[in-house]
Design a protein around this motif. Sequence first.
Motif, short mmCIF file in Angstrom:
data_model
loop_
_atom_site.label_atom_id
_atom_site.label_comp_id
_atom_site.label_asym_id
_atom_site.label_seq_id
_atom_site.Cartn_x
_atom_site.Cartn_y
_atom_site.Cartn_z
N ALA A 449 0.83 -1.22 0.00
CA ALA A 449 0.00 0.00 0.00
C ALA A 449 0.86 1.26 0.00
CB ALA A 449 -0.95 0.00 1.19
N ALA A 450 2.16 1.11 0.29
CA ALA A 450 3.06 2.27 0.24
C ALA A 450 3.14 2.81 -1.18
CB ALA A 450 4.45 1.89 0.75
N LEU A 451 2.88 1.95 -2.15
CA LEU A 451 2.86 2.40 -3.54
C LEU A 451 1.82 3.50 -3.76
CD1 LEU A 451 3.38 2.28 -6.61
CD2 LEU A 451 1.95 0.24 -6.69
N ASN A 452 0.69 3.40 -3.09
CA ASN A 452 -0.34 4.44 -3.25
C ASN A 452 0.15 5.78 -2.70
OD1 ASN A 452 -2.22 2.87 -4.59
ND2 ASN A 452 -3.15 2.12 -2.69
N LEU A 453 0.87 5.73 -1.60
CA LEU A 453 1.42 6.95 -1.02
C LEU A 453 2.47 7.55 -1.96
CD1 LEU A 453 1.46 8.75 1.55
CD2 LEU A 453 3.24 7.27 2.46
N TYR A 454 3.37 6.69 -2.40
CA TYR A 454 4.41 7.12 -3.34
C TYR A 454 3.78 7.70 -4.60
CZ TYR A 454 8.39 6.73 -6.53
OH TYR A 454 9.38 7.00 -7.45
N GLY A 455 2.83 6.96 -5.13
CA GLY A 455 2.20 7.34 -6.39
C GLY A 455 1.44 8.66 -6.29
N PHE A 456 0.78 8.85 -5.16
CA PHE A 456 0.05 10.10 -4.98
C PHE A 456 1.02 11.30 -5.02
CE2 PHE A 456 -1.06 13.55 -2.11
CZ PHE A 456 -2.18 14.04 -2.77
N GLU A 469 4.53 3.66 -15.07
CA GLU A 469 5.84 4.23 -14.72
C GLU A 469 6.00 4.34 -13.21
OE1 GLU A 469 6.68 7.32 -18.44
OE2 GLU A 469 5.35 7.92 -16.82
N ILE A 470 4.94 4.80 -12.58
CA ILE A 470 5.00 5.00 -11.13
C ILE A 470 5.21 3.66 -10.41
CG2 ILE A 470 3.63 5.67 -9.12
CD1 ILE A 470 2.47 7.94 -10.85
N ALA A 471 4.45 2.66 -10.82
CA ALA A 471 4.58 1.35 -10.19
C ALA A 471 5.99 0.79 -10.42
CB ALA A 471 3.54 0.39 -10.74
N ASP A 472 6.48 0.95 -11.62
CA ASP A 472 7.81 0.45 -11.96
C ASP A 472 8.88 1.09 -11.07
OD1 ASP A 472 10.42 0.69 -13.82
OD2 ASP A 472 9.25 -1.08 -14.40
N GLU A 473 8.81 2.42 -10.96
CA GLU A 473 9.77 3.13 -10.10
C GLU A 473 9.71 2.61 -8.67
OE1 GLU A 473 8.93 7.29 -9.83
OE2 GLU A 473 9.63 7.73 -11.85
#
Length: 668
Positions: A449-456, A469-473
């Motif tokens: 779920a940290a991906l959602n924070l990062y992505g936001f 791209e965001i998920a890949d990073e």
Amino acid sequence: MTKNWGKTWLRYERKNTQLRYFKCLGLGNINEENEIIKNAISELEMGLQGILNVLWEKKIYVTSFAKIQEKDIFVIRMQCSENLHDGGYHIWEKERLYLEASTECGILYGIFDLLRMLSLGKDLAGIDVVRNPEMPLRMLNHWDNMDGSIERGYSGASFFFQKNEILAGKRTCDYARMISGVGINAIVINNVNVMGEAKKLITKKHMRKLNELSTILDSYGIKTFLSLNFMSPIDIGGLDSADPFNDEVRAWWKGIMEELFKNIKGLGGFLIKADSEGRPGPYLYGRTQADGANMLAKIIDPYHGIIIWRCFVYNNMQDWRDYETDRAKAGYDNFNHTDGEFLDNVILQIKNGPMDFQIREPVSPLLGSMRHTNQMLEVQLAQEYTGQQIDLCYLVPLIKEVLEFRTYHAPKDTVADIISGKAYGNHNTGIAAVSNTGDSVYWTGNPLAALNLYGFGRLSFDPGLTAEEIADEWIRLSLTSEEKVVSRIKKIIEGSRETYEKYTSPLGIGWMVMPGEHYGCCVDGYEYSRFGTYHRADHLGIGVDRTKKGTGFVKQYHEINCQKYDDISTCPEELLLFFHHVPYTHLLKTGKTVIQHIYDAHFEGVDEVEHMIELWEEIREYIETDVWEEVSGRFRKQLYNAKEWRDQINSYFYRKSGIKDAYGRKIY
Ligand code: GCW
């Protein structure tokens, strides 16, 4: 306890690229005493040591650009330029590597970006990029209570408050680093429902500690905001009114604000939930929302403070028998007619959909409809209705859909245009997300779920980035850069929002969750409630008629969107039941009936969760054990949840409609 704490995407693991740079550093005309610069440099130091194993030699610092020596091959300098906005930066390579920005935050973000690029193994030779943050305000809203609990928090307890005291320390620093690393520049530290001790957060009692906290945040370019209780003049001021037109009330607020702005470093302003879900507001005194917001805005204007006023105003005492009232219409009805009445330091904060953070909703018609009013978007990373950080649900695709939605209200008309200020040329705009963090070792309970924070954060800086791209990073920065593992994790994440949608409520109708807790299936949980949350299913059909002939909600959109949603043949099918009441036998474009679609989607949803779990099993040896196990445990719960939803929804609609599944699968 702190194995992964604070690392997430700032791991700075060894990469053997770009060694020729960074032998030493030239600091141009930079004020090394500035706290943000200090943090930026220490980040660089940490990053370079981690990624490149390059040791930092403090002795070769130079303080003025003129003194930069031949051997200095990385140059950082402050430069005012029209191309660089606040927080923007320019990175380029021409024999030396240069980083230029016009503000300290720009330097900080530039360094984070540089380290990100190095971590991702990008080649910096010949690079020439100018990056400016798209949204002026890039904000997280914490729904943390002072007793340490978090409303709709699924990641443990608060790290801002404990036992009615403010916490400020190492964890605050790590948090600030982490979120400024993706461009966040403001946070609200307390719940919009201001209760208990939080009412006193604006008094002298908590001021010293509050300043300690905000000073840390400020050193990472993050402004501190507080949620306010509109009734404070009565609740803590001892007055008998909170009427915004009352002189005593104003004088009381003035005194409070003077103290706060004098004593709290980096105080940005306030967030207010008024006349909403039992929180009183200006309506109590026959005043408008603008009257309430402006009263406070005027008082804090001399301090450049901002009032963020939430538009989540609706009748939460509705009668389910009433087919006229439509909660979806409330935001627009309460605010649109007051366009132009709000002061310039007021921003209206609008939830992405007209209801409440469901897995699928149309975009709020209020976004963009007020041409003379500052607006910002509110999304929810805490997955209140979308799996509560147990079920995996990648939210960036959802947020992107909202940002790309065309409102047709201006030549530049997407939601991104409106909240970046491009549509109407305003400056006080932005985006806020209800945070999904807590004191969990992974920050977000579920490590994924940290991906959602990062992505936001990444999206708020650059909405042009794709979800992929965001998920890949994020995967490469936080988990692994092993190609075959990255691709498997991407597969798991990519379709997770659709998967969640498939096994939960169908075709945009929403809800059907356990009342109160909002996790797990309960088809009629909100059907006879007072919250305006109905599916209106009977033996013949399902859906809410929000067309011109129904509640008329569609009329709140610009004509183009209004027509699109009103006409069942052009209404996007994923939103069919949000806008139309249809028979179960209604044919979708796929050639399936609505009822068959419901059955198929629910069987597919569970299959997809099983597939995610298989993929996760396959990569076990490549992921740190504790992370792998934590995620694995949550997947098991998700599978259980998905099966419950599948069987309850399918059985419910089979029993209502009497129509069998075309494939004869097991329905109860
Ligand atoms: O959906 C509701 C949530 C409440 C929340 C409210 C809001 C903070 O269930 O927990 O309160 O939305 O957004 O104000």
